[in-house]
Design a protein around this motif. Structure first.
Motif, PDB file in Angstrom:
ATOM      1  N   SER A 139      33.162  79.367  66.739  1.00  0.00           N
ATOM      2  CA  SER A 139      33.122  80.763  65.680  1.00  0.00           C
ATOM      3  C   SER A 139      32.758  79.998  64.174  1.00  0.00           C
ATOM      4  N   VAL A 140      33.187  78.322  64.402  1.00  0.00           N
ATOM      5  CA  VAL A 140      32.823  78.205  63.202  1.00  0.00           C
ATOM      6  C   VAL A 140      31.506  77.014  62.997  1.00  0.00           C
ATOM      7  N   THR A 141      30.821  76.368  61.690  1.00  0.00           N
ATOM      8  CA  THR A 141      30.086  74.765  61.632  1.00  0.00           C
ATOM      9  C   THR A 141      29.887  74.244  60.982  1.00  0.00           C
ATOM     10  N   SER A 142      29.923  72.887  60.586  1.00  0.00           N
ATOM     11  CA  SER A 142      29.552  72.212  59.411  1.00  0.00           C
ATOM     12  C   SER A 142      28.762  72.622  59.286  1.00  0.00           C
ATOM     13  N   ASP A 184      19.822  79.750  66.712  1.00  0.00           N
ATOM     14  CA  ASP A 184      19.697  79.589  66.147  1.00  0.00           C
ATOM     15  C   ASP A 184      21.028  80.123  64.777  1.00  0.00           C
ATOM     16  N   ILE A 185      21.812  78.864  63.902  1.00  0.00           N
ATOM     17  CA  ILE A 185      22.291  79.798  62.865  1.00  0.00           C
ATOM     18  C   ILE A 185      21.422  78.910  62.428  1.00  0.00           C
ATOM     19  N   HIS A 186      21.201  80.272  61.266  1.00  0.00           N
ATOM     20  CA  HIS A 186      20.874  80.092  59.291  1.00  0.00           C
ATOM     21  C   HIS A 186      21.541  80.218  58.226  1.00  0.00           C
ATOM     22  N   LEU A 224      23.126  71.831  59.357  1.00  0.00           N
ATOM     23  CA  LEU A 224      24.236  72.195  60.395  1.00  0.00           C
ATOM     24  C   LEU A 224      24.927  71.047  61.193  1.00  0.00           C
ATOM     25  N   ASN A 225      25.855  71.330  61.737  1.00  0.00           N
ATOM     26  CA  ASN A 225      26.168  70.328  62.534  1.00  0.00           C
ATOM     27  C   ASN A 225      27.250  71.471  63.468  1.00  0.00           C
ATOM     28  N   PRO A 226      27.618  71.894  64.777  1.00  0.00           N
ATOM     29  CA  PRO A 226      26.209  72.708  65.262  1.00  0.00           C
ATOM     30  C   PRO A 226      25.664  73.433  64.006  1.00  0.00           C
ATOM     31  N   ASN A 227      23.862  73.241  64.279  1.00  0.00           N
ATOM     32  CA  ASN A 227      22.586  73.720  64.268  1.00  0.00           C
ATOM     33  C   ASN A 227      22.150  75.675  65.463  1.00  0.00           C
ATOM     34  N   MET A 248      33.412  73.550  56.260  1.00  0.00           N
ATOM     35  CA  MET A 248      33.141  74.500  57.397  1.00  0.00           C
ATOM     36  C   MET A 248      33.025  76.135  57.233  1.00  0.00           C
ATOM     37  N   ALA A 249      32.565  76.397  57.576  1.00  0.00           N
ATOM     38  CA  ALA A 249      32.338  77.923  57.684  1.00  0.00           C
ATOM     39  C   ALA A 249      31.821  78.820  58.820  1.00  0.00           C
TER      40      ALA A 249
END
Length: 448
Positions: free
Chosen positions: A220-223, A138-140, A158-161, A194-195
């Motif tokens: 490597s990134v997520t919205s 999971d991404i926090h 997030l997308n993806p989370n 985008m992070a």
């Protein structure tokens, strides 16, 4: 003689051999075979699928990724031989010990005539293997900064989370968490960007996976979107409490209290517009049959408009207070009894009972009874329509709201009809004339 020499094949061959021998002697004397060490020949691993097919990975134990060769060649050829002329190969199909020494095979790719011989300084290397793991993490979200005044942070998404990581077990176990950082300082509108994913160890320090071998990630990134919501403080309002007249006998409902008088809300501007209070409905508030305080913890979330949420605790504690009634006895003097609608011109009234005073029992809340005294009380008897005789009349007591007279008793009143008054008889008078004894009349006037 010359013909014999020219036609003798044996002599011809012998001459060639002699010439070769002479050439070899010259070469060996002027261009001898010598050697040199050639380092940094990279090791290539082939057929590595033998590991990946078994969810394994490997690494060289001491980190060695190249070998050294001793090359033998004629002195004139030796300088032309380079590391790129050699290939060092480990064939994984030939490995019998996955945690031990493996054979390094050397091949030469340069001109065949240049090299006399080559051998490895060390033809084995030590390898170790470990499990290759694939995990979804999971991404926090770490939100930094403070929004503009009157705004707060909503629930970010997030997308993806999640991110899928494939790495050796030693590396995977080192990754404690995955996150992104978003700054919302001074913002009054939603933040979408985008992070880049950041990997942390158990101490919260950043891990640079790009510097770690045999690691792959799904992204490597997520919205990331962080809603910036309008905030407001609104009052908590309780509707009418049900069953206030139906508490247990001997008890009284005295009011409702809420441990939270107002809450902070956040939500979309349109949803927050005109929202001034939150009403807890009557179906949540009922004291029927209660013999004491009724306490309820109520989740106010269902009573909020859509897209609005509570900042902090969404549970409100409501106490509906029910107190046991107490009684107190008072003794009233006869002067506290008043007759109402009496006819004093026709009747005489006398209170026959209560020579020692009248005892009355009042019921109410204990605190209220403490403020009540006998001087605050009076009894009223309505004698309207009663005629002469003795009557047991039910009195009425003058009480403030919140008090109740327990078991009132009648008071006996005697009513006596008054006799009518008679006027005294009087003789008629004759102005200025006195009657004489002989029946003659005399006239009062001047003497003759």
């Amino acid at each position: 003689m010359r013909e014999k020499l020219m036609n003798n094949i044996v002599l011809k061959i012998g001459a060639v051999l002699f010439a070769v021998l002479v050439w070899l002697m010259v070469v060996n004397t002027d261009n001898p075979i010598t050697s040199k060490r050639i380092s940094n020949i990279p090791i290539q691993f082939i057929n590595t699928e033998v590991f990946t097919n078994n969810d394994k990975t490997f690494q060289v134990a001491d980190g060695t990724n190249s070998v050294t060769v001793i090359a033998y060649a004629r002195r004139l050829n030796l300088n032309s031989i380079q590391a790129s002329d050699f290939t060092a190969i480990v064939d994984c199909n030939k490995i019998t010990d996955f945690n031990g020494a493996v054979k390094v095979e050397l091949s030469y790719n340069g001109p065949a005539m240049a090299l006399e011989e080559a051998r490895l300084v060390n033809d084995t290397i030590q390898i170790t293997t470990e499990d290759m793991l694939t995990e979804q993490r999971d991404i926090h979200i770490d939100v930094e900064g403070t929004p503009a005044e009157g705004y707060s942070i909503g629930e970010a998404f997030l997308n993806p989370n999640t991110v899928t990581i494939q790495a050796p077990a030693s590396v995977m176990n080192y990754i404690a968490s995955v996150g992104v950082i978003v700054n919302v300082e001074g913002r009054d509108a939603d933040v979408t960007q985008m992070a880049e994913l950041i990997y942390y160890d158990v101490r919260g320090k950043t891990i640079l996976l790009s510097e770690v071998d045999q690691v792959t990630v799904s992204s490597s990134v997520t919205s990331v979107t962080v809603p910036i919501l309008k905030t407001n403080q609104v009052a908590i309002v309780c509707s009418d409490v049900l069953g206030t007249d139906a508490v247990a006998p001997g008890y009284r409902y005295v009011g409702v209290e809420c441990d939270t008088v107002s809450v902070h809300l956040k939500g979309l501007k349109a949803a927050m517009s005109g929202l001034n209070n939150i009403t807890i409905p009557s179906e949540e508030l009922d004291v029927s049959g209660a013999t004491g305080d009724v306490v309820k913890e109520i989740d106010i979330t269902p009573y909020l408009p859509g897209n609005v949420e509570v900042i902090g605790n969404n549970i409100v504690k409501v106490t509906m207070k029910v107190e046991k009634l107490a009684t107190k006895e008072f003794t009233l003097p006869r002067s506290a009894v008043h007759l109402e609608n009496r006819d004093d011109e026709k009747y005489e009234y006398e209170i026959l009972s209560g020579t020692a005073g009248f005892r009355v029992t009042i019921r109410g809340l204990a605190d209220d009874l403490d403020t009540l005294s006998a001087s605050d009380l009076s009894l009223v008897l309505d004698v309207n329509g009663y005629t002469a005789g003795t009557h047991a009349l039910e009195p009425r007591i003058e009480l403030s709201e919140g008090f109740e007279w327990v078991s009132p008793k009648t008071i006996t009143v005697s009513i006596t009809e008054l006799e009518p008054e008679t006027e005294p008889e009087t003789e008629p008078e004759t102005a200025g004339i006195d009657e004489m004894p002989d029946g003659n009349h005399a006239t009062f006037g001047a003497e003759e």
